[in-house]
Design an enzyme around this catalytic site. Sequence first.
Site, PDB file in Angstrom:
ATOM      1  N   SER A   1       0.841  -1.186   0.000  1.00  0.00           N
ATOM      2  CA  SER A   1       0.000   0.000   0.000  1.00  0.00           C
ATOM      3  C   SER A   1       0.877   1.238   0.000  1.00  0.00           C
ATOM      4  O   SER A   1       2.080   1.168   0.235  1.00  0.00           O
ATOM      5  CB  SER A   1      -0.896   0.013   1.236  1.00  0.00           C
ATOM      6  OG  SER A   1      -0.105   0.281   2.378  1.00  0.00           O
ATOM      7  N   LYS A   2       0.231   2.338  -0.266  1.00  0.00           N
ATOM      8  CA  LYS A   2       0.970   3.594  -0.311  1.00  0.00           C
ATOM      9  C   LYS A   2       1.636   3.883   1.035  1.00  0.00           C
ATOM     10  O   LYS A   2       2.686   4.510   1.102  1.00  0.00           O
ATOM     11  CB  LYS A   2       0.023   4.729  -0.707  1.00  0.00           C
ATOM     12  CG  LYS A   2      -0.455   4.537  -2.141  1.00  0.00           C
ATOM     13  CD  LYS A   2      -1.713   5.313  -2.492  1.00  0.00           C
ATOM     14  CE  LYS A   2      -2.242   4.807  -3.834  1.00  0.00           C
ATOM     15  NZ  LYS A   2      -3.483   5.439  -4.259  1.00  0.00           N
ATOM     16  N   ARG A   3       1.009   3.399   2.095  1.00  0.00           N
ATOM     17  CA  ARG A   3       1.575   3.588   3.431  1.00  0.00           C
ATOM     18  C   ARG A   3       2.920   2.907   3.600  1.00  0.00           C
ATOM     19  O   ARG A   3       3.813   3.377   4.279  1.00  0.00           O
ATOM     20  CB  ARG A   3       0.611   3.017   4.483  1.00  0.00           C
ATOM     21  CG  ARG A   3      -0.045   4.048   5.351  1.00  0.00           C
ATOM     22  CD  ARG A   3      -0.768   3.344   6.485  1.00  0.00           C
ATOM     23  NE  ARG A   3       0.125   3.170   7.625  1.00  0.00           N
ATOM     24  CZ  ARG A   3       0.000   3.819   8.767  1.00  0.00           C
ATOM     25  NH1 ARG A   3      -0.994   4.663   8.921  1.00  0.00           N
ATOM     26  NH2 ARG A   3       0.816   3.619   9.762  1.00  0.00           N
ATOM     27  N   ASP A   4       3.041   1.710   2.985  1.00  0.00           N
ATOM     28  CA  ASP A   4       4.305   0.972   3.064  1.00  0.00           C
ATOM     29  C   ASP A   4       5.372   1.569   2.162  1.00  0.00           C
ATOM     30  O   ASP A   4       6.425   0.974   1.973  1.00  0.00           O
ATOM     31  CB  ASP A   4       4.115  -0.488   2.622  1.00  0.00           C
ATOM     32  CG  ASP A   4       3.167  -1.239   3.520  1.00  0.00           C
ATOM     33  OD1 ASP A   4       3.236  -1.031   4.738  1.00  0.00           O
ATOM     34  OD2 ASP A   4       2.357  -2.015   2.994  1.00  0.00           O
ATOM     35  N   GLY A   5       5.046   2.687   1.541  1.00  0.00           N
ATOM     36  CA  GLY A   5       6.030   3.282   0.663  1.00  0.00           C
ATOM     37  C   GLY A   5       5.923   2.783  -0.763  1.00  0.00           C
ATOM     38  O   GLY A   5       6.866   2.907  -1.539  1.00  0.00           O
TER      39      GLY A   5
END
Length: 478
Positions: free
Chosen positions: A249-253
Amino acid sequence: MNSTKPARTRFAPSPTGFLHVGGVRTALFAWLLARQTGGQFILRIEDTDKVREVTGSAQHITDSLSWLGLTWDEGVDIGGPHAPYTQSQRLDTYKVWAHKLVEQGRAYADPYTPEEVQAFRDQATAEKRPFLFRNHRPSNPPAWDGTQPLRFKSEPKAYTWHDAVLGDLSAGAEAIDDFIIIKSDGYPTYNFAHIIDDLAMECTHVIRSQEFLASTPKYLNLYEALDITHPILATVPMVLGPDGKKKLSKRDGAKDILDYAREGYLPEALVNFMASLGWNDGTEQEIFSTQELIQKFSLDRVQRNGATFDERRLMWMNGAHIRALPLDTLYAKVADFWPAEAGTYDDTYKKQVLALVQERLKYFAELPQLSLFFFTDLPISPSLWHDNKQLQKLTADELRALLEQSRTALAASDFTPPNLTDTLNTLLEQTGQKPGTLFSLIRIATTQAPASPGLADTLAILGKDVSLRRIDAMLGHV
RNA sequence: GGCCCCUUCGUCUAGUGGUCCAGGAUAUUGGGUUCUCAUCCCAAAGAUCGCGGGUUCGAAUCCCGCAGGGGUCACCA
Protein backbone atom coordinates in the site's frame (compact mmCIF):
# COMPACT_ATOMS: atom_id res chain seq x y z
CA MET A 1 1.31 -22.46 -27.67
CA ASN A 2 -1.79 -21.20 -25.90
CA SER A 3 -4.35 -21.23 -28.66
CA THR A 4 -7.52 -20.15 -26.98
CA LYS A 5 -10.40 -17.96 -28.01
CA PRO A 6 -9.78 -14.23 -28.11
CA ALA A 7 -10.17 -12.88 -24.60
CA ARG A 8 -11.76 -9.56 -23.80
CA THR A 9 -10.24 -8.46 -20.54
CA ARG A 10 -10.44 -5.20 -18.69
CA PHE A 11 -8.69 -3.11 -16.13
CA ALA A 12 -11.09 -1.01 -14.14
CA PRO A 13 -9.36 1.25 -11.63
CA SER A 14 -11.05 3.92 -9.59
CA PRO A 15 -9.49 7.35 -9.96
CA THR A 16 -8.54 7.80 -6.33
CA GLY A 17 -4.81 8.28 -6.66
CA PHE A 18 -1.77 6.94 -8.44
CA LEU A 19 -1.15 3.41 -9.61
CA HIS A 20 1.44 1.26 -7.87
CA VAL A 21 3.01 -2.10 -8.62
CA GLY A 22 0.22 -4.01 -6.89
CA GLY A 23 -2.57 -2.63 -9.01
CA VAL A 24 -0.68 -2.53 -12.25
CA ARG A 25 0.32 -6.16 -12.00
CA THR A 26 -3.32 -7.16 -12.16
CA ALA A 27 -3.70 -4.97 -15.23
CA LEU A 28 -0.61 -6.59 -16.74
CA PHE A 29 -1.98 -10.11 -16.40
CA ALA A 30 -5.25 -9.05 -18.04
CA TRP A 31 -3.37 -7.28 -20.81
CA LEU A 32 -1.07 -10.24 -21.45
CA LEU A 33 -4.05 -12.55 -21.82
CA ALA A 34 -5.79 -10.23 -24.26
CA ARG A 35 -2.65 -9.81 -26.34
CA GLN A 36 -1.82 -13.48 -26.32
CA THR A 37 -5.24 -14.53 -27.57
CA GLY A 38 -5.60 -11.72 -30.05
CA GLY A 39 -8.47 -10.29 -28.02
CA GLN A 40 -9.10 -6.84 -26.62
CA PHE A 41 -7.98 -5.03 -23.51
CA ILE A 42 -10.46 -2.52 -22.15
CA LEU A 43 -9.75 0.39 -19.83
CA ARG A 44 -12.76 1.42 -17.81
CA ILE A 45 -12.74 4.11 -15.14
CA GLU A 46 -14.86 3.31 -12.11
CA ASP A 47 -15.58 6.75 -10.71
CA THR A 48 -18.73 6.04 -8.75
CA ASP A 49 -17.38 7.34 -5.47
CA LYS A 50 -17.36 11.07 -5.92
CA VAL A 51 -16.10 11.64 -2.39
CA ARG A 52 -12.88 9.72 -2.78
CA GLU A 53 -12.20 10.76 -6.32
CA VAL A 54 -8.92 12.61 -6.84
CA THR A 55 -8.78 15.17 -9.61
CA GLY A 56 -6.28 14.28 -12.28
CA SER A 57 -5.81 10.69 -11.27
CA ALA A 58 -7.65 9.28 -14.30
CA GLN A 59 -5.08 11.03 -16.43
CA HIS A 60 -2.34 9.76 -14.17
CA ILE A 61 -3.60 6.22 -14.63
CA THR A 62 -3.66 6.42 -18.41
CA ASP A 63 -0.18 7.97 -18.36
CA SER A 64 1.11 5.11 -16.24
CA LEU A 65 -0.34 2.40 -18.45
CA SER A 66 0.88 4.15 -21.58
CA TRP A 67 4.41 4.42 -20.22
CA LEU A 68 4.42 0.70 -19.48
CA GLY A 69 3.15 -0.04 -22.95
CA LEU A 70 -0.09 -1.59 -21.71
CA THR A 71 -2.15 -0.30 -24.59
CA TRP A 72 -5.92 -0.56 -24.56
CA ASP A 73 -8.17 -1.24 -27.52
CA GLU A 74 -11.30 0.24 -26.03
CA GLY A 75 -11.74 2.59 -23.15
CA VAL A 76 -11.35 6.11 -21.90
CA ASP A 77 -9.62 8.52 -24.27
CA ILE A 78 -10.19 6.35 -27.33
CA GLY A 79 -13.79 5.18 -26.96
CA GLY A 80 -15.07 2.03 -28.59
CA PRO A 81 -18.24 0.10 -29.43
CA HIS A 82 -19.48 0.15 -25.84
CA ALA A 83 -18.72 3.75 -24.97
CA PRO A 84 -18.78 5.53 -22.67
CA TYR A 85 -16.11 3.78 -20.59
CA THR A 86 -16.43 6.05 -17.60
CA GLN A 87 -18.99 4.78 -15.14
CA SER A 88 -20.28 8.18 -14.08
CA GLN A 89 -21.45 8.59 -17.68
CA ARG A 90 -23.33 5.31 -17.67
CA LEU A 91 -25.86 6.01 -14.94
CA ASP A 92 -28.85 5.42 -17.22
CA THR A 93 -27.67 1.91 -17.99
CA TYR A 94 -27.43 1.01 -14.32
CA LYS A 95 -30.88 2.44 -13.69
CA VAL A 96 -32.46 0.27 -16.36
CA TRP A 97 -31.03 -2.86 -14.76
CA ALA A 98 -31.89 -1.65 -11.28
CA HIS A 99 -35.53 -1.17 -12.22
CA LYS A 100 -35.57 -4.58 -13.78
CA LEU A 101 -34.52 -6.03 -10.43
CA VAL A 102 -37.12 -3.97 -8.59
CA GLU A 103 -39.85 -5.24 -10.89
CA GLN A 104 -38.74 -8.80 -10.31
CA GLY A 105 -38.87 -8.24 -6.59
CA ARG A 106 -35.11 -8.72 -6.38
CA ALA A 107 -34.30 -5.22 -5.14
CA TYR A 108 -35.87 -2.96 -2.58
CA ALA A 109 -35.48 0.48 -1.14
CA ASP A 110 -33.50 0.55 2.08
CA PRO A 111 -35.55 2.57 4.59
CA TYR A 112 -32.91 2.81 7.31
CA THR A 113 -30.67 5.71 8.09
CA PRO A 114 -26.93 5.02 8.10
CA GLU A 115 -27.04 5.31 11.88
CA GLU A 116 -29.69 2.64 12.16
CA VAL A 117 -27.73 0.25 9.97
CA GLN A 118 -24.66 0.96 12.05
CA ALA A 119 -26.59 0.07 15.17
CA PHE A 120 -27.47 -3.33 13.68
CA ARG A 121 -23.85 -3.82 12.83
CA ASP A 122 -22.64 -2.87 16.30
CA GLN A 123 -25.12 -5.23 17.84
CA ALA A 124 -23.88 -8.10 15.69
CA THR A 125 -20.28 -7.28 16.59
CA ALA A 126 -21.12 -7.19 20.29
CA GLU A 127 -22.74 -10.61 20.00
CA LYS A 128 -19.76 -11.86 18.00
CA ARG A 129 -21.94 -12.70 15.08
CA PRO A 130 -21.27 -11.75 11.49
CA PHE A 131 -23.42 -8.86 10.38
CA LEU A 132 -26.03 -9.78 7.81
CA PHE A 133 -28.33 -7.09 6.55
CA ARG A 134 -30.82 -9.65 5.32
CA ASN A 135 -31.71 -10.38 8.95
CA HIS A 136 -33.10 -6.85 9.07
CA ARG A 137 -35.02 -6.77 5.83
CA PRO A 138 -37.97 -4.37 6.15
CA SER A 139 -41.32 -6.10 5.83
CA ASN A 140 -42.95 -3.31 3.83
CA PRO A 141 -40.21 -1.44 2.03
CA PRO A 142 -41.24 1.90 0.59
CA ALA A 143 -41.33 2.37 -3.17
CA TRP A 144 -37.90 3.27 -4.47
CA ASP A 145 -37.89 6.92 -5.44
CA GLY A 146 -34.18 7.18 -6.06
CA THR A 147 -33.40 9.01 -2.84
CA GLN A 148 -32.99 5.89 -0.74
CA PRO A 149 -30.28 3.34 -1.34
CA LEU A 150 -31.44 0.38 -3.39
CA ARG A 151 -30.54 -3.04 -2.09
CA PHE A 152 -30.24 -6.32 -3.87
CA LYS A 153 -32.53 -8.95 -2.35
CA SER A 154 -30.33 -12.00 -2.16
CA GLU A 155 -31.30 -15.65 -2.15
CA PRO A 156 -28.82 -17.19 0.26
CA LYS A 157 -27.39 -20.52 -0.82
CA ALA A 158 -24.08 -22.30 -1.00
CA TYR A 159 -21.96 -22.00 -4.13
CA THR A 160 -19.17 -23.86 -5.75
CA TRP A 161 -17.43 -22.30 -8.68
CA HIS A 162 -14.25 -22.45 -10.66
CA ASP A 163 -11.50 -19.89 -10.56
CA ALA A 164 -8.93 -19.88 -13.34
CA VAL A 165 -6.12 -19.38 -10.84
CA LEU A 166 -7.34 -20.82 -7.55
CA GLY A 167 -9.20 -23.81 -8.96
CA ASP A 168 -12.46 -25.06 -7.49
CA LEU A 169 -13.82 -22.87 -4.73
CA SER A 170 -16.84 -22.99 -2.52
CA ALA A 171 -18.60 -20.90 0.08
CA GLY A 172 -21.62 -21.36 2.29
CA ALA A 173 -24.86 -19.38 2.34
CA GLU A 174 -23.46 -17.21 5.16
CA ALA A 175 -21.43 -15.42 2.53
CA ILE A 176 -24.54 -14.17 0.78
CA ASP A 177 -26.19 -10.96 1.89
CA ASP A 178 -28.25 -8.06 0.66
CA PHE A 179 -26.01 -5.28 -0.52
CA ILE A 180 -26.51 -1.81 -1.87
CA ILE A 181 -26.53 -1.59 -5.64
CA ILE A 182 -27.52 2.05 -6.06
CA LYS A 183 -26.43 4.59 -3.48
CA SER A 184 -28.68 7.41 -2.28
CA ASP A 185 -26.69 9.82 -4.44
CA GLY A 186 -27.81 7.92 -7.53
CA TYR A 187 -24.45 6.34 -8.29
CA PRO A 188 -24.16 2.57 -8.42
CA THR A 189 -21.77 0.68 -6.19
CA TYR A 190 -18.85 -1.29 -7.58
CA ASN A 191 -20.64 -4.49 -6.66
CA PHE A 192 -23.40 -3.72 -9.14
CA ALA A 193 -21.81 -1.52 -11.80
CA HIS A 194 -18.93 -3.83 -12.65
CA ILE A 195 -21.29 -6.70 -13.34
CA ILE A 196 -23.48 -4.62 -15.62
CA ASP A 197 -20.49 -3.20 -17.46
CA ASP A 198 -18.66 -6.47 -17.86
CA LEU A 199 -21.80 -7.81 -19.48
CA ALA A 200 -22.34 -4.76 -21.68
CA MET A 201 -18.70 -4.70 -22.72
CA GLU A 202 -18.69 -8.43 -23.38
CA CYS A 203 -15.78 -9.19 -21.09
CA THR A 204 -14.80 -12.84 -21.17
CA HIS A 205 -12.63 -12.70 -18.06
CA VAL A 206 -12.74 -10.90 -14.76
CA ILE A 207 -9.19 -10.79 -13.49
CA ARG A 208 -8.94 -9.16 -10.09
CA SER A 209 -7.04 -9.19 -6.86
CA GLN A 210 -7.74 -11.49 -3.90
CA GLU A 211 -9.44 -8.85 -1.83
CA PHE A 212 -12.56 -9.42 -3.93
CA LEU A 213 -12.65 -13.14 -3.32
CA ALA A 214 -14.88 -12.93 -0.27
CA SER A 215 -17.59 -11.11 -2.18
CA THR A 216 -17.60 -13.44 -5.16
CA PRO A 217 -20.55 -15.51 -3.83
CA LYS A 218 -22.57 -12.29 -3.64
CA TYR A 219 -21.77 -11.59 -7.27
CA LEU A 220 -22.70 -15.14 -8.21
CA ASN A 221 -26.07 -14.57 -6.56
CA LEU A 222 -26.55 -11.35 -8.50
CA TYR A 223 -25.53 -12.93 -11.81
CA GLU A 224 -28.26 -15.48 -11.21
CA ALA A 225 -30.88 -12.88 -10.42
CA LEU A 226 -29.92 -11.02 -13.58
CA ASP A 227 -30.01 -14.30 -15.48
CA ILE A 228 -26.59 -13.80 -17.01
CA THR A 229 -23.71 -16.20 -17.40
CA HIS A 230 -20.73 -14.91 -15.51
CA PRO A 231 -17.38 -14.41 -17.20
CA ILE A 232 -14.39 -16.59 -16.37
CA LEU A 233 -13.24 -15.55 -12.91
CA ALA A 234 -9.55 -15.32 -12.15
CA THR A 235 -8.20 -14.24 -8.79
CA VAL A 236 -4.61 -13.12 -8.71
CA PRO A 237 -2.66 -13.09 -5.45
CA MET A 238 -1.87 -9.83 -3.78
CA VAL A 239 1.45 -8.10 -3.93
CA LEU A 240 2.73 -7.79 -0.37
CA GLY A 241 4.61 -4.92 1.18
CA PRO A 242 8.18 -5.20 2.56
CA ASP A 243 6.93 -6.85 5.76
CA GLY A 244 5.78 -9.79 3.65
CA LYS A 245 2.39 -9.90 5.31
CA LYS A 246 0.06 -7.10 4.41
CA LYS A 247 -0.77 -6.08 0.92
CA LEU A 248 1.39 -3.44 -0.66
CA SER A 249 0.00 0.00 0.00
CA LYS A 250 0.97 3.59 -0.31
CA ARG A 251 1.58 3.59 3.43
CA ASP A 252 4.31 0.97 3.06
CA GLY A 253 6.03 3.28 0.66
CA ALA A 254 4.59 1.77 -2.49
CA LYS A 255 5.73 4.06 -5.22
CA ASP A 256 3.80 5.69 -7.99
CA ILE A 257 4.54 3.66 -11.11
CA LEU A 258 5.59 6.89 -12.80
CA ASP A 259 8.28 7.36 -10.14
CA TYR A 260 10.04 4.46 -11.78
CA ALA A 261 9.85 6.30 -15.07
CA ARG A 262 11.37 9.36 -13.45
CA GLU A 263 14.20 7.33 -11.91
CA GLY A 264 15.03 5.80 -15.23
CA TYR A 265 13.67 2.29 -15.03
CA LEU A 266 12.84 0.57 -18.29
CA PRO A 267 9.15 -0.18 -18.76
CA GLU A 268 9.95 -3.64 -20.09
CA ALA A 269 12.03 -4.36 -16.99
CA LEU A 270 9.18 -3.32 -14.75
CA VAL A 271 6.80 -5.45 -16.79
CA ASN A 272 9.19 -8.40 -16.48
CA PHE A 273 9.49 -7.82 -12.75
CA MET A 274 5.76 -7.52 -12.13
CA ALA A 275 5.09 -10.66 -14.13
CA SER A 276 7.66 -12.54 -12.07
CA LEU A 277 5.75 -11.57 -8.94
CA GLY A 278 3.36 -14.48 -9.00
CA TRP A 279 4.00 -16.02 -12.36
CA ASN A 280 6.73 -18.07 -14.03
CA ASP A 281 6.84 -20.29 -17.04
CA GLY A 282 8.14 -23.34 -15.22
CA THR A 283 11.65 -23.07 -16.65
CA GLU A 284 14.65 -21.39 -15.09
CA GLN A 285 14.37 -18.34 -17.32
CA GLU A 286 14.21 -15.10 -15.36
CA ILE A 287 14.57 -12.39 -17.97
CA PHE A 288 11.68 -12.12 -20.41
CA SER A 289 10.94 -9.60 -23.09
CA THR A 290 7.38 -8.34 -23.19
CA GLN A 291 6.85 -10.31 -26.40
CA GLU A 292 7.97 -13.50 -24.66
CA LEU A 293 5.61 -12.82 -21.79
CA ILE A 294 2.70 -12.39 -24.19
CA GLN A 295 3.60 -15.68 -25.77
CA LYS A 296 4.19 -17.66 -22.58
CA PHE A 297 1.77 -16.23 -20.02
CA SER A 298 -1.01 -18.42 -18.72
CA LEU A 299 -3.46 -18.00 -15.87
CA ASP A 300 -3.04 -21.55 -14.65
CA ARG A 301 0.60 -20.86 -13.88
CA VAL A 302 -0.21 -17.88 -11.72
CA GLN A 303 0.84 -18.37 -8.11
CA ARG A 304 -1.82 -18.80 -5.43
CA ASN A 305 0.05 -17.13 -2.60
CA GLY A 306 1.03 -13.51 -2.21
CA ALA A 307 4.40 -12.23 -3.36
CA THR A 308 6.56 -9.78 -1.46
CA PHE A 309 7.72 -6.77 -3.38
CA ASP A 310 11.52 -6.64 -3.27
CA GLU A 311 12.95 -3.56 -4.91
CA ARG A 312 16.50 -4.98 -4.94
CA ARG A 313 15.33 -7.68 -7.28
CA LEU A 314 13.76 -5.06 -9.50
CA MET A 315 17.08 -3.21 -9.59
CA TRP A 316 18.94 -6.31 -10.66
CA MET A 317 16.40 -7.04 -13.33
CA ASN A 318 16.48 -3.48 -14.64
CA GLY A 319 20.27 -3.64 -14.84
CA ALA A 320 20.02 -6.87 -16.77
CA HIS A 321 17.62 -5.30 -19.27
CA ILE A 322 19.86 -2.25 -19.61
CA ARG A 323 22.89 -4.42 -20.36
CA ALA A 324 20.95 -6.27 -23.05
CA LEU A 325 20.15 -3.08 -24.94
CA PRO A 326 22.05 -2.12 -28.10
CA LEU A 327 24.13 0.99 -27.41
CA ASP A 328 22.21 3.23 -29.79
CA THR A 329 18.88 2.21 -28.29
CA LEU A 330 20.16 2.84 -24.79
CA TYR A 331 21.63 6.16 -25.87
CA ALA A 332 18.24 7.37 -27.04
CA LYS A 333 16.59 6.32 -23.80
CA VAL A 334 19.04 8.05 -21.45
CA ALA A 335 18.83 11.40 -23.26
CA ASP A 336 17.20 13.18 -20.30
CA PHE A 337 19.48 11.76 -17.65
CA TRP A 338 22.91 13.18 -18.46
CA PRO A 339 24.45 15.56 -15.95
CA ALA A 340 24.13 19.24 -16.88
CA GLU A 341 27.91 19.34 -17.46
CA ALA A 342 27.48 16.99 -20.44
CA GLY A 343 25.55 19.62 -22.32
CA THR A 344 28.29 20.82 -24.63
CA TYR A 345 29.68 17.40 -25.53
CA ASP A 346 28.72 15.78 -28.81
CA ASP A 347 26.89 12.51 -29.40
CA THR A 348 30.00 10.57 -30.32
CA TYR A 349 31.70 11.44 -27.06
CA LYS A 350 28.65 10.76 -24.91
CA LYS A 351 28.06 7.48 -26.64
CA GLN A 352 31.62 6.40 -25.85
CA VAL A 353 31.04 7.28 -22.22
CA LEU A 354 27.76 5.41 -22.20
CA ALA A 355 29.40 2.31 -23.62
CA LEU A 356 31.66 2.18 -20.56
CA VAL A 357 28.92 3.02 -18.09
CA GLN A 358 26.25 0.70 -19.50
CA GLU A 359 27.17 -2.38 -17.48
CA ARG A 360 27.32 -0.30 -14.31
CA LEU A 361 23.87 1.27 -14.61
CA LYS A 362 21.07 -0.11 -12.49
CA TYR A 363 18.76 2.76 -13.41
CA PHE A 364 19.31 5.91 -15.42
CA ALA A 365 19.25 8.32 -12.49
CA GLU A 366 22.68 6.89 -11.61
CA LEU A 367 24.15 8.20 -14.86
CA PRO A 368 25.43 11.54 -13.50
CA GLN A 369 27.35 10.06 -10.58
CA LEU A 370 28.88 7.40 -12.83
CA SER A 371 29.89 9.71 -15.64
CA LEU A 372 30.46 13.18 -14.23
CA PHE A 373 34.27 13.14 -14.42
CA PHE A 374 34.10 12.53 -18.15
CA PHE A 375 32.59 15.98 -18.57
CA THR A 376 34.16 18.16 -15.92
CA ASP A 377 37.19 18.29 -13.65
CA LEU A 378 36.14 17.07 -10.24
CA PRO A 379 37.60 18.93 -7.25
CA ILE A 380 40.90 17.45 -6.06
CA SER A 381 40.20 15.19 -3.09
CA PRO A 382 43.38 14.15 -1.27
CA SER A 383 41.49 11.57 0.76
CA LEU A 384 41.37 9.41 -2.35
CA TRP A 385 45.13 8.76 -2.20
CA HIS A 386 45.54 9.25 1.53
CA ASP A 387 43.03 6.48 2.22
CA ASN A 388 44.26 4.18 -0.54
CA LYS A 389 45.89 1.09 0.91
CA GLN A 390 48.69 0.95 -1.69
CA LEU A 391 49.31 4.66 -2.08
CA GLN A 392 49.57 5.45 1.62
CA LYS A 393 52.75 3.35 1.71
CA LEU A 394 54.50 5.97 -0.42
CA THR A 395 55.90 9.34 0.64
CA ALA A 396 54.76 12.53 -1.00
CA ASP A 397 58.05 12.72 -2.90
CA GLU A 398 57.65 9.20 -4.22
CA LEU A 399 54.08 9.95 -5.23
CA ARG A 400 55.16 13.07 -7.11
CA ALA A 401 57.98 11.25 -8.84
CA LEU A 402 55.65 8.48 -9.98
CA LEU A 403 53.12 10.98 -11.21
CA GLU A 404 55.74 12.89 -13.19
CA GLN A 405 57.11 9.73 -14.73
CA SER A 406 53.57 8.70 -15.71
CA ARG A 407 52.90 12.10 -17.18
CA THR A 408 55.97 11.91 -19.37
CA ALA A 409 55.09 8.43 -20.61
CA LEU A 410 51.48 9.37 -21.32
CA ALA A 411 52.57 12.51 -23.14
CA ALA A 412 54.26 10.25 -25.64
CA SER A 413 51.18 8.10 -26.23
CA ASP A 414 48.67 8.66 -29.03
CA PHE A 415 45.90 7.73 -26.58
CA THR A 416 44.38 4.95 -28.61
CA PRO A 417 43.34 2.13 -26.26
CA PRO A 418 45.97 -0.38 -27.51
CA ASN A 419 48.71 2.21 -27.34
CA LEU A 420 47.61 3.25 -23.87
CA THR A 421 47.69 -0.35 -22.72
CA ASP A 422 51.24 -0.66 -24.03
CA THR A 423 52.27 2.59 -22.42
CA LEU A 424 50.83 1.56 -19.07
CA ASN A 425 52.51 -1.84 -19.20
CA THR A 426 55.85 -0.31 -20.07
CA LEU A 427 55.41 2.12 -17.23
CA LEU A 428 54.76 -0.78 -14.91
CA GLU A 429 58.11 -2.31 -15.86
CA GLN A 430 60.04 0.94 -15.70
CA THR A 431 58.76 1.93 -12.29
CA GLY A 432 58.77 -1.57 -10.86
CA GLN A 433 55.39 -0.79 -9.29
CA LYS A 434 52.44 -3.12 -8.96
CA PRO A 435 49.29 -2.30 -10.93
CA GLY A 436 47.53 -1.79 -7.63
CA THR A 437 49.80 1.14 -6.93
CA LEU A 438 50.52 2.69 -10.30
CA PHE A 439 47.07 2.31 -11.84
CA SER A 440 45.35 3.51 -8.69
CA LEU A 441 47.50 6.61 -8.76
CA ILE A 442 46.83 7.43 -12.40
CA ARG A 443 43.16 6.62 -12.07
CA ILE A 444 42.77 8.88 -9.06
CA ALA A 445 44.76 11.66 -10.69
CA THR A 446 42.75 11.64 -13.89
CA THR A 447 39.27 11.09 -12.47
CA GLN A 448 39.31 12.25 -8.83
CA ALA A 449 36.48 9.78 -8.46
CA PRO A 450 36.20 6.85 -6.06
CA ALA A 451 35.31 4.52 -8.93
CA SER A 452 35.58 4.49 -12.68
CA PRO A 453 35.64 2.13 -15.65
CA GLY A 454 38.90 0.47 -16.68
CA LEU A 455 41.91 2.76 -16.77
CA ALA A 456 42.96 2.50 -20.43
CA ASP A 457 39.38 2.93 -21.67
CA THR A 458 38.83 5.86 -19.37
CA LEU A 459 42.01 7.62 -20.44
CA ALA A 460 41.24 7.02 -24.12
CA ILE A 461 37.94 8.82 -23.78
CA LEU A 462 39.27 11.65 -21.64
CA GLY A 463 42.00 12.31 -24.20
CA LYS A 464 45.54 13.45 -23.78
CA ASP A 465 44.91 17.11 -22.98
CA VAL A 466 42.45 16.48 -20.18
CA SER A 467 44.44 13.58 -18.73
CA LEU A 468 47.69 15.52 -18.57
CA ARG A 469 45.97 18.61 -17.23
CA ARG A 470 44.44 16.63 -14.40
CA ILE A 471 47.76 14.98 -13.55
CA ASP A 472 49.31 18.44 -13.39
CA ALA A 473 46.51 19.62 -11.14
CA MET A 474 47.07 16.76 -8.75
CA LEU A 475 50.83 17.38 -8.72
CA GLY A 476 50.08 20.75 -7.19
CA HIS A 477 48.33 19.07 -4.26
CA VAL A 478 50.66 16.24 -3.34
C1' G B 1 -15.99 -13.79 15.88
C1' G B 2 -18.33 -15.98 10.88
C1' C B 3 -16.87 -17.06 5.98
C1' C B 4 -12.91 -17.59 2.52
C1' C B 5 -7.81 -17.89 0.63
C1' C B 6 -2.73 -18.96 1.52
C1' U B 7 1.86 -21.64 3.87
C1' U B 8 9.21 -24.64 -0.17
C1' C B 9 16.21 -20.94 1.29
C1' G B 10 15.90 -13.47 3.75
C1' U B 11 13.20 -12.50 -1.12
C1' C B 12 11.04 -14.26 -6.18
C1' U B 13 10.34 -19.22 -7.28
C1' A B 14 10.99 -24.90 -9.59
C1' G B 15 8.64 -29.05 -7.94
C1' U B 16 1.68 -32.49 -9.29
C1' G B 17 4.34 -40.22 -5.42
C1' G B 18 10.52 -42.43 -6.29
C1' U B 19 15.62 -39.09 -10.77
C1' C B 20 14.67 -34.06 -4.19
C1' C B 21 18.91 -35.71 2.59
C1' A B 22 14.77 -30.27 -2.52
C1' G B 23 16.85 -27.12 -8.19
C1' G B 24 17.37 -21.90 -10.22
C1' A B 25 17.50 -16.57 -9.56
C1' U B 26 18.36 -12.60 -6.32
C1' A B 27 20.45 -10.78 -1.93
C1' U B 28 24.84 -11.98 1.45
C1' U B 29 30.10 -13.75 2.03
C1' G B 30 34.87 -15.37 -0.15
C1' G B 31 37.97 -15.97 -4.64
C1' G B 32 39.39 -14.91 -9.95
C1' U B 33 39.17 -11.25 -14.27
C1' U B 34 46.80 -6.21 -14.78
C1' C B 35 43.80 -0.62 -10.05
C1' U B 36 38.65 1.02 -8.18
C1' C B 37 33.41 0.26 -9.34
C1' A B 38 30.53 -2.82 -12.33
C1' U B 39 30.07 -7.00 -15.59
C1' C B 40 31.41 -12.00 -16.12
C1' C B 41 33.21 -16.71 -13.94
C1' C B 42 33.94 -19.94 -9.59
C1' A B 43 32.77 -21.15 -4.60
C1' A B 44 30.37 -20.90 0.23
C1' A B 45 26.48 -20.22 3.31
C1' G B 46 21.24 -20.38 3.24
C1' A B 47 14.60 -24.44 3.40
C1' U B 48 14.09 -30.31 9.44
C1' C B 49 9.30 -28.35 2.20
C1' G B 50 4.17 -24.37 8.80
C1' C B 51 3.06 -28.49 12.64
C1' G B 52 0.81 -33.35 13.86
C1' G B 53 -1.38 -37.69 12.27
C1' G B 54 -2.56 -41.02 8.32
C1' U B 55 -2.43 -43.63 3.14
C1' U B 56 1.81 -45.96 0.58
C1' C B 57 7.37 -50.24 -0.27
C1' G B 58 8.12 -44.82 -0.82
C1' A B 59 5.22 -37.98 0.28
C1' A B 60 7.26 -31.28 -0.52
C1' U B 61 3.82 -33.89 -3.68
C1' C B 62 -2.54 -37.69 -1.73
C1' C B 63 -6.16 -37.57 2.84
C1' C B 64 -7.54 -35.67 7.81
C1' G B 65 -6.68 -32.41 11.84
C1' C B 66 -4.27 -28.25 13.90
C1' A B 67 -1.52 -23.77 13.92
C1' G B 68 0.05 -19.27 11.76
C1' G B 69 -0.64 -15.41 8.25
C1' G B 70 -3.86 -12.77 5.12
C1' G B 71 -8.54 -11.13 3.00
C1' U B 72 -13.56 -9.93 3.84
C1' C B 73 -18.01 -8.93 6.65
C1' A B 74 -18.95 -0.07 3.81
C1' C B 75 -24.33 4.26 0.72
C1' C B 76 -14.90 2.10 -1.01
C1' A B 77 -13.41 -0.04 -4.97
